[in-house]
Design a protein around this motif. Structure first.
Motif, PDB file in Angstrom:
ATOM      1  N   THR A 151       0.842  -1.198   0.000  1.00 33.33           N
ATOM      2  CA  THR A 151       0.000   0.000   0.000  1.00 33.33           C
ATOM      3  C   THR A 151       0.874   1.243   0.000  1.00 33.33           C
ATOM      4  OG1 THR A 151      -0.137  -0.067   2.417  1.00 33.33           O
ATOM      5  CG2 THR A 151      -1.902  -1.157   1.170  1.00 33.33           C
ATOM      6  N   LEU A 152       0.275   2.360  -0.415  1.00 30.52           N
ATOM      7  CA  LEU A 152       1.015   3.613  -0.491  1.00 30.52           C
ATOM      8  C   LEU A 152       1.382   4.107   0.904  1.00 30.52           C
ATOM      9  CD1 LEU A 152      -1.134   5.419  -3.215  1.00 30.52           C
ATOM     10  CD2 LEU A 152       1.073   4.297  -3.544  1.00 30.52           C
ATOM     11  N   LYS A 153       2.611   4.537   1.064  1.00 33.54           N
ATOM     12  CA  LYS A 153       3.108   4.985   2.363  1.00 33.54           C
ATOM     13  C   LYS A 153       2.954   6.489   2.508  1.00 33.54           C
ATOM     14  CE  LYS A 153       7.144   4.499   5.394  1.00 33.54           C
ATOM     15  NZ  LYS A 153       8.509   3.911   5.496  1.00 33.54           N
ATOM     16  N   GLU A 154       2.435   6.910   3.652  1.00 38.17           N
ATOM     17  CA  GLU A 154       2.326   8.343   3.921  1.00 38.17           C
ATOM     18  C   GLU A 154       3.682   8.885   4.368  1.00 38.17           C
ATOM     19  OE1 GLU A 154      -0.758   9.366   6.672  1.00 38.17           O
ATOM     20  OE2 GLU A 154      -2.199   9.620   5.047  1.00 38.17           O
ATOM     21  N   VAL A 155       4.063  10.027   3.799  1.00 39.55           N
ATOM     22  CA  VAL A 155       5.345  10.654   4.114  1.00 39.55           C
ATOM     23  C   VAL A 155       5.088  12.110   4.500  1.00 39.55           C
ATOM     24  CG1 VAL A 155       7.624  11.301   3.214  1.00 39.55           C
ATOM     25  CG2 VAL A 155       6.549   9.149   2.484  1.00 39.55           C
ATOM     26  N   GLU A 156       5.731  12.540   5.575  1.00 40.90           N
ATOM     27  CA  GLU A 156       5.576  13.925   6.016  1.00 40.90           C
ATOM     28  C   GLU A 156       6.498  14.815   5.196  1.00 40.90           C
ATOM     29  OE1 GLU A 156       4.756  15.483  10.305  1.00 40.90           O
ATOM     30  OE2 GLU A 156       6.941  15.449  10.060  1.00 40.90           O
ATOM     31  N   ILE A 157       5.922  15.862   4.628  1.00 42.10           N
ATOM     32  CA  ILE A 157       6.734  16.846   3.908  1.00 42.10           C
ATOM     33  C   ILE A 157       6.930  18.035   4.831  1.00 42.10           C
ATOM     34  CG2 ILE A 157       6.932  18.282   1.852  1.00 42.10           C
ATOM     35  CD1 ILE A 157       5.361  16.319   0.312  1.00 42.10           C
ATOM     36  N   TYR A 158       5.998  18.990   4.793  1.00 37.43           N
ATOM     37  CA  TYR A 158       6.008  20.050   5.793  1.00 37.43           C
ATOM     38  C   TYR A 158       5.569  19.447   7.125  1.00 37.43           C
ATOM     39  CZ  TYR A 158       6.314  23.494   2.008  1.00 37.43           C
ATOM     40  OH  TYR A 158       6.711  24.227   0.919  1.00 37.43           O
ATOM     41  N   PRO A 159       6.027  19.999   8.260  1.00 34.71           N
ATOM     42  CA  PRO A 159       5.602  19.465   9.556  1.00 34.71           C
ATOM     43  C   PRO A 159       4.085  19.385   9.670  1.00 34.71           C
ATOM     44  CG  PRO A 159       7.384  21.033   9.856  1.00 34.71           C
ATOM     45  CD  PRO A 159       7.011  21.087   8.399  1.00 34.71           C
ATOM     46  N   GLY A 160       3.587  18.185   9.964  1.00 37.71           N
ATOM     47  CA  GLY A 160       2.155  17.992  10.131  1.00 37.71           C
ATOM     48  C   GLY A 160       1.395  17.722   8.857  1.00 37.71           C
ATOM     49  N   GLY A 193       1.599   8.607  -2.480  1.00 34.47           N
ATOM     50  CA  GLY A 193       1.333   8.409  -3.898  1.00 34.47           C
ATOM     51  C   GLY A 193       1.369   9.676  -4.721  1.00 34.47           C
ATOM     52  N   ARG A 194       0.307   9.887  -5.465  1.00 35.93           N
ATOM     53  CA  ARG A 194       0.240  11.033  -6.367  1.00 35.93           C
ATOM     54  C   ARG A 194       0.323  12.359  -5.609  1.00 35.93           C
ATOM     55  NH1 ARG A 194      -4.552  11.443 -10.897  1.00 35.93           N
ATOM     56  NH2 ARG A 194      -3.696  13.163 -12.139  1.00 35.93           N
ATOM     57  N   SER A 195      -0.361  12.451  -4.478  1.00 38.85           N
ATOM     58  CA  SER A 195      -0.330  13.687  -3.689  1.00 38.85           C
ATOM     59  C   SER A 195       1.072  13.969  -3.169  1.00 38.85           C
ATOM     60  CB  SER A 195      -1.307  13.601  -2.507  1.00 38.85           C
ATOM     61  OG  SER A 195      -2.640  13.560  -2.962  1.00 38.85           O
ATOM     62  N   LEU A 196       1.774  12.921  -2.777  1.00 40.48           N
ATOM     63  CA  LEU A 196       3.144  13.088  -2.301  1.00 40.48           C
ATOM     64  C   LEU A 196       4.018  13.670  -3.407  1.00 40.48           C
ATOM     65  CD1 LEU A 196       5.481  12.647  -0.303  1.00 40.48           C
ATOM     66  CD2 LEU A 196       5.654  10.302  -1.178  1.00 40.48           C
ATOM     67  N   MET A 197       3.926  13.105  -4.601  1.00 38.44           N
ATOM     68  CA  MET A 197       4.725  13.594  -5.720  1.00 38.44           C
ATOM     69  C   MET A 197       4.356  15.037  -6.069  1.00 38.44           C
ATOM     70  SD  MET A 197       6.829  11.231  -6.675  1.00 38.44           S
ATOM     71  CE  MET A 197       7.167   9.637  -7.410  1.00 38.44           C
ATOM     72  N   TYR A 198       3.061  15.329  -6.090  1.00 36.51           N
ATOM     73  CA  TYR A 198       2.616  16.674  -6.457  1.00 36.51           C
ATOM     74  C   TYR A 198       3.100  17.708  -5.445  1.00 36.51           C
ATOM     75  CZ  TYR A 198      -0.442  20.703  -6.964  1.00 36.51           C
ATOM     76  OH  TYR A 198      -0.913  21.992  -7.085  1.00 36.51           O
ATOM     77  N   HIS A 199       2.866  17.454  -4.163  1.00 36.41           N
ATOM     78  CA  HIS A 199       3.233  18.440  -3.142  1.00 36.41           C
ATOM     79  C   HIS A 199       4.751  18.563  -2.985  1.00 36.41           C
ATOM     80  CE1 HIS A 199      -0.739  19.581  -1.723  1.00 36.41           C
ATOM     81  NE2 HIS A 199      -1.101  18.305  -1.824  1.00 36.41           N
ATOM     82  N   THR A 200       5.473  17.475  -3.232  1.00 37.27           N
ATOM     83  CA  THR A 200       6.932  17.569  -3.232  1.00 37.27           C
ATOM     84  C   THR A 200       7.398  18.497  -4.346  1.00 37.27           C
ATOM     85  OG1 THR A 200       7.178  15.334  -2.321  1.00 37.27           O
ATOM     86  CG2 THR A 200       9.090  16.275  -3.426  1.00 37.27           C
ATOM     87  N   GLY A 201       6.813  18.326  -5.520  1.00 41.45           N
ATOM     88  CA  GLY A 201       7.161  19.204  -6.640  1.00 41.45           C
ATOM     89  C   GLY A 201       6.847  20.657  -6.361  1.00 41.45           C
ATOM     90  N   MET A 202       5.705  20.919  -5.735  1.00 41.75           N
ATOM     91  CA  MET A 202       5.332  22.297  -5.409  1.00 41.75           C
ATOM     92  C   MET A 202       6.287  22.883  -4.379  1.00 41.75           C
ATOM     93  SD  MET A 202       2.954  22.897  -7.478  1.00 41.75           S
ATOM     94  CE  MET A 202       2.420  24.505  -6.894  1.00 41.75           C
ATOM     95  N   MET A 203       6.733  22.058  -3.406  1.00 44.60           N
ATOM     96  CA  MET A 203       7.661  22.565  -2.406  1.00 44.60           C
ATOM     97  C   MET A 203       9.013  22.907  -3.043  1.00 44.60           C
ATOM     98  SD  MET A 203       8.773  21.049   1.278  1.00 44.60           S
ATOM     99  CE  MET A 203       9.383  19.538   0.613  1.00 44.60           C
TER     100      MET A 203
END
Length: 659
Positions: free
Chosen positions: A428-437, A442-452
């Motif tokens: 299953t897709l693993k949740e990863v913390e980008i900004y604190p909290g 998956g797709r959201s992780l890649m998208y928000h990483t790119g935006m950061m």
């Protein structure tokens, strides 16, 4: 039925481009016709690692596609030597022309024969495009002439004299060389419709800056950022740990060309500091890895490189520790390894086990404050930081990466990314913390990483978020849950200072363990919204060990790994020199390349990259533009134009005179 009143504002805007019924109708006919053309050829490359000569040759020969077309066109009518010479002329027209003119006794006859051959090849590679698209690809000074030659043939008895007259006049007016160069470049341009780079342009090889200059002017390309690209992006943004890593890797592979010649980074302060600080240190663990042209480095230069290598590595570990300390939420305090050394005994404690150090020479470390930079180290880092921040060419190249790239992309039912999608042990897709909290998968992780990542380069970003984003480049480089790394640790310190190789092991994340599982791959494709019966994941990052029998095709054909080791540093490990994946109207072909000699040899002797083509997947029918993402967009445009026609004919919008 159409909701004209709802769409009226948009239709009025559209009418500015198509002001009459005739204009809109013509465009509908044009777009509908394009849908029935064969799909354009896509090329996929990964992990180029600064090998600019091999990269440029692959672009010039279109992964062997041009050679195949020459063989198909001329078959047994040309000797193998003549076909090889023709291909070399297409790849390197300026250089090859110099050789021909110096050695060819019947130059006029050679020009006449060669021009006809080049026109035949150009006609073949342009056959799947509209005349309009071909016309836009032509150089202005020869556009009309090339168009005439492409669409008129000597086989037509009424046009034989006309076509021969054009060729004769090109030669008699002294324009043959310019014309050959122009048409060879057109052939190269049309042989690849879209270039996809799946990350890692930078590090190891000598010409990343040359590759970036090539891409700046390339007609159509995209990139999914790799971990080594991210390192240079972080250095450009001002992350001092990334700056240290970039310099350390350049020294490790005895390759300072990109840093010094490409970007003008001044390493004299580092050399001076290293000689003063480590002059009596043997630095045996830091002697550069030699490959390719680096074998010519003399002992004195090797010695200086080793001193500089150790100096920047020690500063790197200190700079990394400062960032890890600022971000306890990353859980990487265990990588602050200077804190775990017993400097009196010369040993280090790792995971409850004590190991002897191969070297205990740390003249810049205060055991009470091991991660503090000395005054001289601070001065040095200030100078290096300024060099990276002030380098206009580096910033220009990073802006090109930002404008053409992202963390992932979906093209024609293919999901492209560099390394991994973080997974749990059950797939299953693993949740990863980008900004604190803020946690994503998956797709959201890649998208928000790119935006950061983009946040780090925007002047209007929130200052705190920008500072965090700049720090986060280091996590993307070596963080255990980074989609660009996805390993338990980066064992750089252990490889330098601990001889026990069990400490060097980097445990791969679950994605790499499960990527041959078709159900897991299907789950990832579903999560990214990739549909269709022939859908795939395509990525690189981890070299495929072809000589050990590893197959780059995984998960029952649904995942393709195309990092075969472009970098010379990997050739002994992989046994090959890279893969390129070609996706044309007939299906997928994986091209396995043997090591490229050099450009000079290719020009003088007509040598080419020796390639082996593997049929990965062939389509039951020839794919058309209608079967692609472009086809979906064109059908949308046709529907909009049909609505505009309705609006014209029913009086919602009035036609405008174009006179």
């Amino acid at each position: 039925m159409y909701d004209i009143e709802k769409d009226l504002h948009y239709l009025e805007l559209l009418s500015q481009s198509f002001p009459t019924i005739a204009d809109a109708s013509t465009e509908i006919i044009n777009l509908s016709a394009i849908l029935n053309l064969p799909k354009g050829t896509e090329h996929f490359l990964a992990d180029i690692h600064g090998e600019h000569q091999a990269f440029q040759h692959v672009l010039k020969n279109a992964s062997g596609n041009i050679k195949r077309k020459v063989n198909d066109l001329f078959g047994n009518t040309l000797r193998e030597q003549d076909k090889r010479e023709l291909c070399t002329l297409i790849y390197y027209p300026e250089q090859k022309l110099e050789l021909v003119k110096a050695n060819e006794p019947y130059l006029k006859d050679w020009y006449h024969i060669t021009l006809h051959q080049l026109v035949a090849v150009c006609r073949d590679v342009s056959s799947k495009y509209t005349r309009s698209k071909v016309r836009k690809s032509l150089p202005a000074e020869f556009s009309y002439i090339i168009q005439e030659l492409l669409h008129e043939r000597t086989e037509d008895s009424n046009k034989t004299a006309y076509v021969n007259g054009i060729i004769d006049t090109i030669i008699s007016t002294g324009r043959a060389d310019d014309f050959i160069i122009a048409i060879a470049n057109v052939i190269q341009r049309l042989a690849i419709d879209q270039l996809h780079i799946l990350g890692d342009i930078y590090d190891r090889g000598p010409g990343a800056h040359i590759i970036m200059d090539t891409l700046r002017h390339y007609h159509s390309w995209d990139i999914q950022w790799g971990n080594h690209d991210m390192l240079w992006m972080g250095a450009c943004a001002g992350n001092d740990a990334c700056i240290c890593n970039v310099i350390r890797l350049s020294l490790r592979y005895a390759n300072l060309t990109t840093l010094e010649e490409g970007y003008g980074i001044n390493l004299v302060p580092l050399a001076t500091f290293a000689m003063e600080t480590y002059g009596d240190d043997p630095c045996e663990e830091f002697v550069p890895r030699l490959s390719g042209g680096a074998k010519e480095i003399d002992e004195k230069t090797l010695r200086l490189s080793a001193l500089m290598h150790k100096a920047i590595a020690v500063i790197q570990f200190k700079e990394e520790a400062k960032i890890f300390d600022r971000h306890p939420e990353w859980g990487m305090e265990n990588r602050e390894l200077f804190n775990t050394i017993d400097y009196a005994k010369g040993s280090i404690m790792l995971d409850g086990t004590e190991y002897p150090l191969s070297s205990n020479s740390f003249p810049t470390i205060d055991p009470k404050h091991p991660n503090e930079l000395t005054f001289e180290e601070k001065q040095l880092m200030g100078k290096l930081h300024h060099s990276f921040k002030a380098c206009e060419k580096l910033h220009k190249h990073i802006n090109v990466l930002l404008s053409h790239g992202c963390m992932y992309a979906v093209y024609n039912n293919n999901l492209l990314f560099h390394a991994s999608v973080p997974l749990n042990a059950d797939g299953t897709l693993k949740e990863v913390e980008i900004y604190p909290g803020r946690r994503y998968s998956g797709r959201s992780l890649m998208y928000h990483t790119g935006m950061m990542i983009r946040t780090a380069f925007q002047n209007d970003s929130d200052p705190q978020e920008k500072e965090y984003a700049i720090d986060y480049f280091l996590y993307l480089w070596c963080g255990p849950d980074s989609p660009l790394f996805d390993k338990s640790k980066m064992a750089t310190f252990e490889r330098y200072f601990i001889k026990d190789k069990t400490t060097h092991k980097e445990e791969k994340g679950c994605y790499f363990k499960l990527r041959d599982n078709e159900a897991v791959v299907d789950g990832i494709l579903d999560a990214f919204g990739v549909t269709g019966s022939n859908r795939h994941i395509i990525n690189g990052h981890v070299p495929v060990h072809a000589m050990d029998g590893e197959n780059p095709i995984k998960a029952n054909g649904k995942l393709m790994v195309i990092d075969g080791g472009f970098s010379q540093a990997y050739h002994k490990e992989t046994g090959i020199a890279g893969y390129t994946l070609v996706y044309h109207s007939r299906g997928f072909q994986l091209v396995q390349h043997e090591p490229f000699t050099n450009t000079k040899d290719a020009i003088l002797r007509g040598t080419d990259i020796k390639s082996t083509t593997v049929i990965v997947e062939m389509s039951a029918h020839r794919m058309l533009v209608a079967d692609t993402d472009k086809g979906t967009e064109l059908r949308r445009q046709v529907a909009d134009l049909q609505e505009l026609l309705y609006a014209y004919r029913h009086g919602f919008i009035k036609e405008r005179s174009t006179k």
